[in-house]
Design an enzyme around this catalytic site. Structure first.
Site, PDB file in Angstrom:
ATOM      1  N   GLY A  11       0.834  -1.215   0.000  1.00  0.00           N
ATOM      2  CA  GLY A  11       0.000   0.000   0.000  1.00  0.00           C
ATOM      3  C   GLY A  11       0.857   1.249   0.000  1.00  0.00           C
ATOM      4  O   GLY A  11       2.079   1.205   0.163  1.00  0.00           O
ATOM      5  N   TYR A  12       0.199   2.393  -0.158  1.00  0.00           N
ATOM      6  CA  TYR A  12       0.874   3.694  -0.320  1.00  0.00           C
ATOM      7  C   TYR A  12       1.815   3.998   0.846  1.00  0.00           C
ATOM      8  O   TYR A  12       3.013   4.217   0.647  1.00  0.00           O
ATOM      9  CB  TYR A  12      -0.229   4.748  -0.445  1.00  0.00           C
ATOM     10  CG  TYR A  12       0.162   6.195  -0.348  1.00  0.00           C
ATOM     11  CD1 TYR A  12      -0.549   7.060   0.475  1.00  0.00           C
ATOM     12  CD2 TYR A  12       1.205   6.739  -1.109  1.00  0.00           C
ATOM     13  CE1 TYR A  12      -0.229   8.406   0.551  1.00  0.00           C
ATOM     14  CE2 TYR A  12       1.521   8.082  -1.043  1.00  0.00           C
ATOM     15  CZ  TYR A  12       0.799   8.924  -0.200  1.00  0.00           C
ATOM     16  OH  TYR A  12       1.110  10.258  -0.114  1.00  0.00           O
ATOM     17  N   ILE A  13       1.336   3.991   2.067  1.00  0.00           N
ATOM     18  CA  ILE A  13       2.160   4.396   3.207  1.00  0.00           C
ATOM     19  C   ILE A  13       3.142   3.296   3.573  1.00  0.00           C
ATOM     20  O   ILE A  13       4.314   3.542   3.850  1.00  0.00           O
ATOM     21  CB  ILE A  13       1.266   4.801   4.407  1.00  0.00           C
ATOM     22  CG1 ILE A  13       0.421   6.003   3.990  1.00  0.00           C
ATOM     23  CG2 ILE A  13       2.105   5.123   5.638  1.00  0.00           C
ATOM     24  CD1 ILE A  13      -0.714   6.343   4.900  1.00  0.00           C
ATOM     25  N   SER A 125      -5.694   6.885  12.833  1.00  0.00           N
ATOM     26  CA  SER A 125      -6.054   8.033  11.996  1.00  0.00           C
ATOM     27  C   SER A 125      -6.661   9.164  12.820  1.00  0.00           C
ATOM     28  O   SER A 125      -7.291   8.928  13.846  1.00  0.00           O
ATOM     29  CB  SER A 125      -7.090   7.562  10.954  1.00  0.00           C
ATOM     30  OG  SER A 125      -7.703   8.668  10.334  1.00  0.00           O
ATOM     31  N   TYR A 149     -15.787   3.626   8.916  1.00  0.00           N
ATOM     32  CA  TYR A 149     -14.316   3.546   8.827  1.00  0.00           C
ATOM     33  C   TYR A 149     -13.699   4.075  10.117  1.00  0.00           C
ATOM     34  O   TYR A 149     -12.885   3.409  10.762  1.00  0.00           O
ATOM     35  CB  TYR A 149     -13.779   4.337   7.632  1.00  0.00           C
ATOM     36  CG  TYR A 149     -12.306   4.619   7.766  1.00  0.00           C
ATOM     37  CD1 TYR A 149     -11.846   5.880   8.116  1.00  0.00           C
ATOM     38  CD2 TYR A 149     -11.388   3.596   7.605  1.00  0.00           C
ATOM     39  CE1 TYR A 149     -10.486   6.123   8.292  1.00  0.00           C
ATOM     40  CE2 TYR A 149     -10.029   3.824   7.778  1.00  0.00           C
ATOM     41  CZ  TYR A 149      -9.588   5.090   8.132  1.00  0.00           C
ATOM     42  OH  TYR A 149      -8.253   5.321   8.325  1.00  0.00           O
ATOM     43  N   LYS A 153     -11.423   2.273  13.374  1.00  0.00           N
ATOM     44  CA  LYS A 153     -10.134   2.709  13.929  1.00  0.00           C
ATOM     45  C   LYS A 153     -10.246   2.909  15.445  1.00  0.00           C
ATOM     46  O   LYS A 153      -9.350   2.540  16.207  1.00  0.00           O
ATOM     47  CB  LYS A 153      -9.662   4.006  13.248  1.00  0.00           C
ATOM     48  CG  LYS A 153      -9.204   3.814  11.813  1.00  0.00           C
ATOM     49  CD  LYS A 153      -7.914   3.002  11.733  1.00  0.00           C
ATOM     50  CE  LYS A 153      -7.459   2.810  10.299  1.00  0.00           C
ATOM     51  NZ  LYS A 153      -6.196   2.062  10.170  1.00  0.00           N
ATOM     52  N   ASN A 179      -3.212  14.023   7.469  1.00  0.00           N
ATOM     53  CA  ASN A 179      -3.517  13.788   6.040  1.00  0.00           C
ATOM     54  C   ASN A 179      -2.261  13.468   5.234  1.00  0.00           C
ATOM     55  O   ASN A 179      -1.568  14.395   4.812  1.00  0.00           O
ATOM     56  CB  ASN A 179      -4.265  14.997   5.471  1.00  0.00           C
ATOM     57  CG  ASN A 179      -5.698  15.031   5.975  1.00  0.00           C
ATOM     58  OD1 ASN A 179      -5.938  15.063   7.186  1.00  0.00           O
ATOM     59  ND2 ASN A 179      -6.647  14.972   5.059  1.00  0.00           N
ATOM     60  N   ARG A 231      -6.713  21.344   6.790  1.00  0.00           N
ATOM     61  CA  ARG A 231      -6.220  20.039   7.198  1.00  0.00           C
ATOM     62  C   ARG A 231      -4.742  20.115   7.552  1.00  0.00           C
ATOM     63  O   ARG A 231      -4.065  21.097   7.195  1.00  0.00           O
ATOM     64  CB  ARG A 231      -6.407  19.012   6.060  1.00  0.00           C
ATOM     65  CG  ARG A 231      -7.877  18.705   5.746  1.00  0.00           C
ATOM     66  CD  ARG A 231      -8.557  18.015   6.900  1.00  0.00           C
ATOM     67  NE  ARG A 231      -9.932  17.637   6.619  1.00  0.00           N
ATOM     68  CZ  ARG A 231     -10.990  18.398   6.840  1.00  0.00           C
ATOM     69  NH1 ARG A 231     -10.836  19.642   7.305  1.00  0.00           N
ATOM     70  NH2 ARG A 231     -12.213  17.959   6.606  1.00  0.00           N
ATOM     71  N   GLY A 294     -20.289  14.916   6.289  1.00  0.00           N
ATOM     72  CA  GLY A 294     -19.321  14.289   7.205  1.00  0.00           C
ATOM     73  C   GLY A 294     -18.037  15.084   7.367  1.00  0.00           C
ATOM     74  O   GLY A 294     -17.242  14.804   8.261  1.00  0.00           O
TER      75      GLY A 294
HETATM   76  C1  WQD Z   1      -9.333  17.182   2.627  1.00  0.00           C
HETATM   77  C2  WQD Z   1     -10.051  18.510   2.417  1.00  0.00           C
HETATM   78  C3  WQD Z   1     -12.367  18.279   1.862  1.00  0.00           C
HETATM   79  C4  WQD Z   1     -11.640  16.373  -2.059  1.00  0.00           C
HETATM   80  C5  WQD Z   1      -9.749  11.605   4.902  1.00  0.00           C
HETATM   81  C6  WQD Z   1     -10.138  10.621   5.936  1.00  0.00           C
HETATM   82  C7  WQD Z   1      -9.004  10.413   6.896  1.00  0.00           C
HETATM   83  C8  WQD Z   1      -7.747  10.052   6.144  1.00  0.00           C
HETATM   84  C9  WQD Z   1      -7.436  11.086   5.079  1.00  0.00           C
HETATM   85  C10 WQD Z   1      -7.638   7.640   6.272  1.00  0.00           C
HETATM   86  C11 WQD Z   1     -11.449  18.546   3.032  1.00  0.00           C
HETATM   87  C12 WQD Z   1     -11.586  18.904   0.694  1.00  0.00           C
HETATM   88  C13 WQD Z   1     -11.475  16.950  -0.804  1.00  0.00           C
HETATM   89  C14 WQD Z   1     -12.171  17.153  -3.122  1.00  0.00           C
HETATM   90  C15 WQD Z   1     -12.326  19.034  -1.647  1.00  0.00           C
HETATM   91  N1  WQD Z   1      -7.869   8.765   5.565  1.00  0.00           N
HETATM   92  N2  WQD Z   1     -11.813  18.263  -0.622  1.00  0.00           N
HETATM   93  N3  WQD Z   1     -12.502  18.453  -2.883  1.00  0.00           N
HETATM   94  O1  WQD Z   1     -11.515  14.054   4.508  1.00  0.00           O
HETATM   95  O2  WQD Z   1      -9.595  15.325   5.637  1.00  0.00           O
HETATM   96  O3  WQD Z   1      -9.514  12.852   5.518  1.00  0.00           O
HETATM   97  O4  WQD Z   1      -8.597  11.178   4.233  1.00  0.00           O
HETATM   98  O5  WQD Z   1      -7.230   7.518   7.381  1.00  0.00           O
HETATM   99  O6  WQD Z   1      -9.391   9.369   7.746  1.00  0.00           O
HETATM  100  O7  WQD Z   1     -11.225  11.152   6.655  1.00  0.00           O
HETATM  101  O8  WQD Z   1      -9.200  14.172   3.462  1.00  0.00           O
HETATM  102  O9  WQD Z   1      -8.391  14.714   1.227  1.00  0.00           O
HETATM  103  O10 WQD Z   1     -10.758  13.804   1.477  1.00  0.00           O
HETATM  104  O11 WQD Z   1     -10.231  16.151   2.223  1.00  0.00           O
HETATM  105  O12 WQD Z   1     -12.653  20.231  -1.465  1.00  0.00           O
HETATM  106  O13 WQD Z   1     -12.355  16.665  -4.288  1.00  0.00           O
HETATM  107  O14 WQD Z   1     -10.231  18.716   1.019  1.00  0.00           O
HETATM  108  O15 WQD Z   1     -13.631  18.908   2.015  1.00  0.00           O
HETATM  109  O16 WQD Z   1     -11.678  19.865   3.511  1.00  0.00           O
HETATM  110  P1  WQD Z   1     -10.048  14.178   4.815  1.00  0.00           P
HETATM  111  P2  WQD Z   1      -9.648  14.658   2.015  1.00  0.00           P
END
Ligand code: WQD
Length: 338
Positions: A11-13, A125, A149, A153, A179, A231, A294
């Site tokens: 996987g990625y990480i 996470s 999900y 965790k 992130n 983030r 969410g």
């Molecule tokens: C980041 C920001 C979106 C896509 C998730 C999981 C977390 C972890 C990382 C596993 C937010 C905005 C996003 C887009 C946008 N995964 N956005 N347009 O939701 O913070 O975290 O991924 O562990 O558990 O919850 O990451 O990259 O989806 O969003 O505007 O097409 O970018 O609203 O503010 P998130 P994200």
């Protein structure tokens, strides 16, 4: 040199962590069922660090075979990456998420007990933090997830805490990622999500390469600097360094611990877009869209405990994240099949 089993190893990480483990003189063994990754990443890892890690195709739910792997490879510690991790998908497929993530962890822990493996590093996470917690999150903030999900965790952390409480031989490091973004600076490995990316950075990468027309910015009416979601982005190579430091701390015989792995610096959606454009020279067209269900306004780590306990702090900048992500995307428009 220690034999370290990486579940979800291609996987990625995990793949980025494997490179740092090899560079630190460890012997990572990659175990994966390839449901969300490709074995084609292994020759790339070898090209980067000059050593081909062992690769085992296996589902973590096969406890008997997993026990056998731990015994025959004389595993000293497990870094447990294997999990389904798409928040939106977990709402649609809760049974798959609880089965794979929670029952999968129980299988790993049973195999560890049978094979007398005493150290586990768990990929957790920031999503475990309750919406009532105030950012920047400290590790003893209240936990409550709002997706299956995130619930898996929270449960995974609780299971490990409870078992370690009764089994003095089991010691753990719980790593709460914020992130993760970016790629190894060689551009040979990186994140290649299946289908339409849920996450921001891979989506921006695909707009930059021309695979997506524009980015939808999910909401610009949050109480943040520019109204868009903020983030705590962490370069995947900083995350890899965090895993190696956490493992070293455990192998030194230190007590179990839980730490955030983040920078502590908020970056908004539009700030990331602007940095990406400045660093790569690519234009990222975007449209403001309604908020995503969410989503919270701010996810931000208090990184102090990882600094005090492990001497960990992030070194790569947001510009590094964008430059490395773009190099990977540009060189591999179709991921590992290109
Ligand atoms: C980041 C920001 C979106 C896509 C998730 C999981 C977390 C972890 C990382 C596993 C937010 C905005 C996003 C887009 C946008 N995964 N956005 N347009 O939701 O913070 O975290 O991924 O562990 O558990 O919850 O990451 O990259 O989806 O969003 O505007 O097409 O970018 O609203 O503010 P998130 P994200």
């Amino acid at each position: 040199m220690q034999n370290i089993l990486l579940t979800g190893g291609t996987g990625y990480i995990a793949a980025h962590t494997a490179i740092t483990l090899i560079e630190q003189g460890h012997n990572p063994i990659l175990l994966d069922n390839f449901v969300n990754s490709s074995p084609k990443i292994v020759p790339r890892i070898a090209e980067i660090c000059g050593k081909t890690p062992s690769l085992i195709e296996l589902d973590i739910l096969d406890t008997q075979s997993l026990t056998q792997v731990m015994r025959t490879h004389n595993i000293h510690a497990v870094i447990h990456f294997a999990a389904l991790k798409a928040v939106g998908e977990s709402v649609a497929r809760p049974l798959a998420y609880y089965h794979n993530n929670v029952v999968g962890l129980l299988s790993v822990l049973n195999a560890m007990q049978a094979a007398k493996v005493a150290h586990i590093v768990l990929s957790s996470s920031a999503t475990v933090y309750s919406e009532d917690a105030k950012p920047p999150f400290v590790e003893d903030a209240p936990l409550a997830a709002n997706s299956p999900y995130g619930q898996t965790k929270v449960m995974m952390e609780r299971i490990i805490n409870d078992i370690a409480h009764t089994d003095p031989n089991l010691r753990f490091a719980m790593l709460r990622y914020f992130n993760p973004v970016g790629a190894h600076p060689s551009g040979l490995i990186g994140e290649h999500p299946n289908g339409i990316p849920n996450n921001l950075m891979p989506y921006i990468q695909q707009v930059a390469i021309g695979q997506r027309d524009y980015l939808s910015v999910w909401g610009n009416d949050y109480g943040t600097t520019d109204g868009t979601g903020e983030r705590d982005y962490i370069h995947v190579m900083d995350l890899a360094d965090g895993h190696v430091l956490a493992l070293a701390h455990l192998l030194k015989g230190e007590p179990s611990f839980t730490v955030n792995l983040g920078s502590g610096e908020p970056v908004s959606v539009l700030q990331l877009v602007r940095t990406f454009e400045m660093v790569t020279g690519q234009t990222i067209p975007y449209k403001i869209a309604p908020r995503r269900a969410g989503d919270v306004a701010v996810l931000l780590a208090n990184p102090q405990r990882a600094k005090d306990l492990l001497g960990f702090s992030t070194k790569r900048t947001t510009a590094d994240m964008c430059a490395d992500a773009w190099r990977w995307q540009k060189n591999n428009p179709n991921g590992f099949s290109s």
